[in-house]
Each structure stands twice: as structure tokens, then as C-alpha cells.
Motif scaffolding. Sequence first.
Motif, PDB file in Angstrom:
ATOM      1  N   ASP A   1       0.829  -1.202   0.000  1.00  0.00           N
ATOM      2  CA  ASP A   1       0.000   0.000   0.000  1.00  0.00           C
ATOM      3  C   ASP A   1       0.865   1.254   0.000  1.00  0.00           C
ATOM      4  O   ASP A   1       0.651   2.180   0.790  1.00  0.00           O
ATOM      5  N   GLY A   2       1.865   1.293  -0.884  1.00  0.00           N
ATOM      6  CA  GLY A   2       2.678   2.492  -1.016  1.00  0.00           C
ATOM      7  C   GLY A   2       1.922   3.601  -1.710  1.00  0.00           C
ATOM      8  O   GLY A   2       0.757   3.442  -2.103  1.00  0.00           O
ATOM      9  N   LEU A   3       2.570   4.749  -1.896  1.00  0.00           N
ATOM     10  CA  LEU A   3       1.907   5.915  -2.475  1.00  0.00           C
ATOM     11  C   LEU A   3       1.312   5.636  -3.845  1.00  0.00           C
ATOM     12  O   LEU A   3       0.279   6.186  -4.205  1.00  0.00           O
ATOM     13  N   VAL A   4       1.960   4.789  -4.632  1.00  0.00           N
ATOM     14  CA  VAL A   4       1.481   4.524  -5.988  1.00  0.00           C
ATOM     15  C   VAL A   4       0.217   3.688  -5.987  1.00  0.00           C
ATOM     16  O   VAL A   4      -0.682   3.905  -6.806  1.00  0.00           O
ATOM     17  N   THR A   5       0.114   2.748  -5.077  1.00  0.00           N
ATOM     18  CA  THR A   5      -0.966   1.766  -5.137  1.00  0.00           C
ATOM     19  C   THR A   5      -2.046   1.933  -4.083  1.00  0.00           C
ATOM     20  O   THR A   5      -3.123   1.347  -4.223  1.00  0.00           O
ATOM     21  N   CYS A   6      -1.802   2.691  -3.018  1.00  0.00           N
ATOM     22  CA  CYS A   6      -2.774   2.762  -1.919  1.00  0.00           C
ATOM     23  C   CYS A   6      -4.070   3.429  -2.371  1.00  0.00           C
ATOM     24  O   CYS A   6      -4.080   4.259  -3.279  1.00  0.00           O
ATOM     25  N   PRO A   7      -5.197   3.090  -1.735  1.00  0.00           N
ATOM     26  CA  PRO A   7      -6.472   3.747  -2.064  1.00  0.00           C
ATOM     27  C   PRO A   7      -6.448   5.201  -1.619  1.00  0.00           C
ATOM     28  O   PRO A   7      -5.643   5.608  -0.773  1.00  0.00           O
ATOM     29  N   ASN A   8      -7.344   5.992  -2.182  1.00  0.00           N
ATOM     30  CA  ASN A   8      -7.391   7.423  -1.872  1.00  0.00           C
ATOM     31  C   ASN A   8      -7.520   7.690  -0.380  1.00  0.00           C
ATOM     32  O   ASN A   8      -6.997   8.680   0.132  1.00  0.00           O
ATOM     33  N   ALA A   9      -8.224   6.818   0.336  1.00  0.00           N
ATOM     34  CA  ALA A   9      -8.466   7.035   1.766  1.00  0.00           C
ATOM     35  C   ALA A   9      -7.171   7.063   2.568  1.00  0.00           C
ATOM     36  O   ALA A   9      -7.100   7.705   3.622  1.00  0.00           O
ATOM     37  N   LYS A  10      -6.138   6.374   2.091  1.00  0.00           N
ATOM     38  CA  LYS A  10      -4.860   6.337   2.798  1.00  0.00           C
ATOM     39  C   LYS A  10      -3.842   7.327   2.240  1.00  0.00           C
ATOM     40  O   LYS A  10      -2.804   7.570   2.851  1.00  0.00           O
ATOM     41  N   HIS A  11      -4.153   7.899   1.091  1.00  0.00           N
ATOM     42  CA  HIS A  11      -3.132   8.640   0.353  1.00  0.00           C
ATOM     43  C   HIS A  11      -2.732   9.954   1.023  1.00  0.00           C
ATOM     44  O   HIS A  11      -1.544  10.288   1.084  1.00  0.00           O
ATOM     45  N   THR A  12      -3.699  10.721   1.515  1.00  0.00           N
ATOM     46  CA  THR A  12      -3.400  12.046   2.053  1.00  0.00           C
ATOM     47  C   THR A  12      -2.403  11.967   3.200  1.00  0.00           C
ATOM     48  O   THR A  12      -1.421  12.718   3.248  1.00  0.00           O
ATOM     49  N   ARG A  13      -2.632  11.068   4.143  1.00  0.00           N
ATOM     50  CA  ARG A  13      -1.709  10.924   5.276  1.00  0.00           C
ATOM     51  C   ARG A  13      -0.338  10.473   4.802  1.00  0.00           C
ATOM     52  O   ARG A  13       0.684  11.024   5.234  1.00  0.00           O
ATOM     53  N   GLN A  14      -0.298   9.461   3.931  1.00  0.00           N
ATOM     54  CA  GLN A  14       0.990   8.964   3.463  1.00  0.00           C
ATOM     55  C   GLN A  14       1.772  10.061   2.741  1.00  0.00           C
ATOM     56  O   GLN A  14       2.972  10.229   2.960  1.00  0.00           O
ATOM     57  N   ARG A  15       1.089  10.805   1.889  1.00  0.00           N
ATOM     58  CA  ARG A  15       1.794  11.843   1.132  1.00  0.00           C
ATOM     59  C   ARG A  15       2.350  12.917   2.075  1.00  0.00           C
ATOM     60  O   ARG A  15       3.454  13.417   1.857  1.00  0.00           O
ATOM     61  N   ARG A  16       1.577  13.263   3.095  1.00  0.00           N
ATOM     62  CA  ARG A  16       2.049  14.264   4.056  1.00  0.00           C
ATOM     63  C   ARG A  16       3.313  13.793   4.766  1.00  0.00           C
ATOM     64  O   ARG A  16       4.243  14.579   4.992  1.00  0.00           O
ATOM     65  N   LEU A  17       3.383  12.523   5.114  1.00  0.00           N
ATOM     66  CA  LEU A  17       4.539  11.995   5.834  1.00  0.00           C
ATOM     67  C   LEU A  17       5.741  11.776   4.933  1.00  0.00           C
ATOM     68  O   LEU A  17       6.891  11.838   5.386  1.00  0.00           O
ATOM     69  N   VAL A  18       5.498  11.518   3.657  1.00  0.00           N
ATOM     70  CA  VAL A  18       6.590  11.253   2.719  1.00  0.00           C
ATOM     71  C   VAL A  18       7.116  12.540   2.079  1.00  0.00           C
ATOM     72  O   VAL A  18       8.283  12.634   1.717  1.00  0.00           O
ATOM     73  N   GLN A  19       6.263  13.561   1.976  1.00  0.00           N
ATOM     74  CA  GLN A  19       6.615  14.786   1.256  1.00  0.00           C
ATOM     75  C   GLN A  19       7.948  15.411   1.679  1.00  0.00           C
ATOM     76  O   GLN A  19       8.714  15.895   0.828  1.00  0.00           O
ATOM     77  N   PRO A  20       8.311  15.425   2.994  1.00  0.00           N
ATOM     78  CA  PRO A  20       9.593  16.034   3.376  1.00  0.00           C
ATOM     79  C   PRO A  20      10.808  15.412   2.693  1.00  0.00           C
ATOM     80  O   PRO A  20      11.833  16.086   2.514  1.00  0.00           O
ATOM     81  N   ALA A  21      10.704  14.155   2.296  1.00  0.00           N
ATOM     82  CA  ALA A  21      11.830  13.509   1.612  1.00  0.00           C
ATOM     83  C   ALA A  21      12.099  14.134   0.256  1.00  0.00           C
ATOM     84  O   ALA A  21      13.209  14.022  -0.287  1.00  0.00           O
ATOM     85  N   PHE A  22      11.087  14.810  -0.314  1.00  0.00           N
ATOM     86  CA  PHE A  22      11.235  15.425  -1.626  1.00  0.00           C
ATOM     87  C   PHE A  22      11.171  16.952  -1.546  1.00  0.00           C
ATOM     88  O   PHE A  22      10.923  17.618  -2.547  1.00  0.00           O
ATOM     89  N   HIS A  23      11.419  17.483  -0.349  1.00  0.00           N
ATOM     90  CA  HIS A  23      11.422  18.941  -0.186  1.00  0.00           C
ATOM     91  C   HIS A  23      12.570  19.538  -1.001  1.00  0.00           C
ATOM     92  O   HIS A  23      13.646  18.936  -1.139  1.00  0.00           O
ATOM     93  N   ARG A  24      12.329  20.722  -1.517  1.00  0.00           N
ATOM     94  CA  ARG A  24      13.323  21.377  -2.373  1.00  0.00           C
ATOM     95  C   ARG A  24      14.679  21.527  -1.671  1.00  0.00           C
ATOM     96  O   ARG A  24      15.733  21.495  -2.315  1.00  0.00           O
TER      97      ARG A  24
END
Length: 425
Positions: free
Chosen positions: A64-87
Motif C-alpha cells: 500500500d505504497g503511495l502509488v498503489t494505496c487507495p485514496n483514503a490512505k493517500h493524504t496521510r501517506q503523502r504528508r509523511l513522505v513529502q519532506p523527503a522530496f522537499h526542495r
Amino acid sequence: MMRSPDRFLASLPEHGDLVQIMLGTRPTYAVCHPDLAEKVLLNADHAFDKGGPLFDSLGEFLGDGLVTCPNAKHTRQRRLVQPAFHRSRMAAYSELAAAQAATMADSWRGGQVIDTLHDMQQLSMQILVNTMFAGWAAEGPASEERVLAAVETLVQSAFLRTVAPALSRLPIPVNRRFDQAKRELHARIDSTVRAYRAGETDHGDLLSILVSRDDKGDGLSDEEIRDQAITFFIAGIGTTAATLCWTLYFLSRDAELDAEVAAEVRKIRPEGPIGYEDVPEFALLRRTITESLRIRPASWMYTRVAVADTELAGHHLPTGAAMLISPYLLQNRSDLVHDPDRFDVGRWADEDDSRFRGIAMFPFGAGARKCIGDEFAVNNLVLTLATMLRRWRLEPLTMAPVGARASGMLEPRNLRLRLRERGQA
């Protein structure tokens, strides 16, 4: 679909803007017009979710990673992963990517013929290892080859399981290789995550961000981290390697464009390491990559599933209907793109807008589920190609067209190029 995926997909718009095909035994609706694709991808009416034949097969090893997880799980996962791709982290990532590209360019010899896909896969993996799993970088080539072999097995199996899902239930060698590759890669990542948890040290890599917690104390579980890590690993290696290959292929067949790109790089950065700050300056190289992503997008198809009864192009779609969206199909429609088979960087001469001259571009998806690593990927592509092309011209062994191989990524089939060292500027 198996023998010639690009030609099969290109034929679908002849039948309409929404065409029912069969993926295995499952009826699937192929979306053949950009406006309809945007409606599905932007999902304003919440009628579609991740799923369908491709993501069902990917989920077998991506979890259930960012690519495959359902929309219900996506917002939280993206928020937690986003810092890894910060400018703020991009410059360090870019430095590592450029260093790996320079090492490969230095290892090449004039007149050498390279297996382009294999070499670009190796390079892409080395970049991912150094930016994501810093500890793996010291283990050497033998370890890298095992990881690359596991990744390649999983990517190829994903496509096979999408178009022929019945085969996945048979005790045949390809399934045994799939199961073994999945076990090995999962165990390797799990072990590394445990070590990072115990060490509590920021290694400056992507995994260090994934094991951290946000200011509210929320963080990913070990299983979630494994799913994110393997997702970035599979996607990062496959898409980067394929796009590097296709771009080098098109440049190899256009000596004039190749020379212009090399001259641009040499003018902006005649010597020394090419860095993150140089990326925006390589305008012609960036347009070349954009055209490569248009004509041969590595992520050439993805699927969705209808989670509610809906209507698309005047057709009723029941809950559970599988949807196929192909950037390759959409970006190469002859009635929407002038002379789509011609590699023409002039299409992007004035701006990089995705609707420039009516061309709808979806190489990284669109909407809330657009690839989180698109900037990371483009930076790596620009830096890697600039580093190679400043010194080397890659020439085709034959001018016969190179076909696409049916896999989880749209990869060139048997692409071999000869190296020629450029003269001094």
C-alpha cells in the motif's frame, strides 16, 4: 498487447474515445481522449480510485505504497513522505546523482558498444541506492546486481500478471522467480529499516526521512516504510532508466540535435561537476527530455477502478469498472499531435506548459495522485544526461527503428549504442 504494446494502444482511438478491451479475462475501458483522462485522474466527483488490473498486480509486491494505496490512505501517506522530496534536499540528491553519472562516463571507452538498457538500469539503481539507502552503497557491485535482478523480475512480472492474470496462479518458473525476488527485496528493506530505527541517525538519505516522525508525533509503520521504499525503488529505477535510454536513442539518431545539446552543456558548465543550480539553464536538454517523455513515456499505462456508478463519454460505467489510461496513447494521437512519430523538440520551444499546442502530457500522472518524485526524477535525468553528453556522443549501430518491449515500463528492445568521445571544446 504482449507482442507490440505501442502499436496496439495507438490503434484504439480509431474505435472511439472510450474503448472496451480485455486485460486477461477482465473487461477494461481504455480512455482514449485527454479530456476524459483528466476527468478520471483529477477525480473531482470522487468516482475513481487506484485499482484495476495493473495496480492489483503491482500491489502484490508494492503493498500500500503511495502509488498503489487507495485514496483514503493517500493524504496521510503523502504528508509523511513529502519532506523527503522537499526542495531543500534536492541539491544534495542532485550532487549524488551527478557523481554517479560521472563515474559511469569516466568508465566508458571510445568505440565501446554498450547494452544501453542494462547500463542505464545500473546507473539508475546506483543513484537510488545513494539517495535512498546510503548504507547499501558500500556493499559493492555483486549486491547491486542481485537487487537489480530482483527489481527487473518484479517489473516484468507485473505486466505479465496484468494482461494474463491466470498465469500467476500456476506453479511455473516465472512465478517462482517472482516470489523469490519479492521475498529477497522485502527482507533486505525490512532489515535496513530495523537498522535505521535502532541507529536513530540521519544519513541524509530518503529512508532517514521515512523513519522519522512529524511534529505531531505521527510516523509510518515499518510495513508502511517498506511499501514506500520498494515503491520508490521500483519506480525510480524503471522510469529513470527507460527515459534515459529513449532520450539517448533519439539523440543518437539526430547528430545535429545531439551536437547542439552538448554545446549547450559545455557553454554553461565547460568543466567540473554539474550541479543542481545548473539544471534550469539547460533549456534545450530539458525540451529534449520533455519530447522523449511525450513520445515514449516510461510509465506508459496505469489503471483506475470506478468506486461509484458514473458516466463517461456518454457511457454508463458501473461500480467496479476497470479503467486503463495510457500516456503513450494520449500523447501520440495523430489527430491531436502533428506528426506524432517525429521527435521534435521544437514542440516545446516557447514554454513547458502541458497543454502547449494542444498536447496533453501525463508522463507523471495528474491531480492529487501525480508522482511525488517528478522533480526528483527530472533533476536526475537532466544532470545524468548533461554529464554524459558533455563528453560522449552515442551512435546507433543501425538506423533501423528500435521497438518497445512489453514490461511494467515502456523499455527499448535491444538498444545498443557505440561510444565516441567528443573533441575538446
